[in-house]
Scaffold this active site. Sequence first.
Site, PDB file in Angstrom:
ATOM      1  N   CYS A  64       0.817  -1.294   0.060  1.00  0.00           N
ATOM      2  CA  CYS A  64       0.003   0.072  -0.074  1.00  0.00           C
ATOM      3  C   CYS A  64       0.845   1.147   0.031  1.00  0.00           C
ATOM      4  CB  CYS A  64      -0.917   0.109   1.215  1.00  0.00           C
ATOM      5  SG  CYS A  64      -0.311  -0.063   2.802  1.00  0.00           S
ATOM      6  N   HIS A 116      -1.878   1.093   6.863  1.00  0.00           N
ATOM      7  CA  HIS A 116      -2.402   1.056   5.574  1.00  0.00           C
ATOM      8  C   HIS A 116      -2.668   2.335   4.934  1.00  0.00           C
ATOM      9  CE1 HIS A 116      -4.035  -1.191   2.271  1.00  0.00           C
ATOM     10  NE2 HIS A 116      -4.863  -0.298   2.218  1.00  0.00           N
ATOM     11  N   HIS A 132      -5.633   1.422  -3.657  1.00  0.00           N
ATOM     12  CA  HIS A 132      -4.679   1.059  -2.520  1.00  0.00           C
ATOM     13  C   HIS A 132      -4.159  -0.325  -3.163  1.00  0.00           C
ATOM     14  CE1 HIS A 132      -7.498  -1.514  -0.398  1.00  0.00           C
ATOM     15  NE2 HIS A 132      -8.351  -0.785  -1.075  1.00  0.00           N
TER      16      HIS A 132
END
Length: 161
Positions: A64, A116, A132
């Site tokens: 990510c 993340h 992502h």
Amino acid sequence: MKKIYILLLLSVLFASCKSTSTAVSKKESKKENKYVVNNLISKATDNIGVRYKAGGTTRNGYDCSGLVYTTFESENIKLPRPSYEQAKVGKIIKFSDAQKGDLIFFKTNRSKQINHVGLIVEVNSTEIKFVHSSTSKGVIISSTKEAYYQNSYVQINRVIE
């Protein structure tokens, strides 16, 4: 003495040029920032379908933060590599103020720190969509309407004003 006079004259000229163009530069920079945001979104979404790879920063695989890092690097914007460090860049904004080009951060899998990140590609009254790299599906677009992301949302940062 002549050198000092010339330097002084040059500094006055450059200073006066700068001060007269502020009204134009604000408009220009807004336009330029919109262009940069669109380029970032295009660059990131061009990678949809690329597999997940821990530590990855190429089309052979992205994690990510690698996707975000590489995407911003394409516009000569330097970000830290890990998502928890990327979360320290820019200005934290309210969920309701999110815009395309902002970064959205999460703490997934009961993590104690941000782990993340995604790039916001669409905002409407009921949800935010972001690109992502997910561990299971690679580079995809997801939504804050999904329970997984609702439950792990932490913050949104504006890197580009």
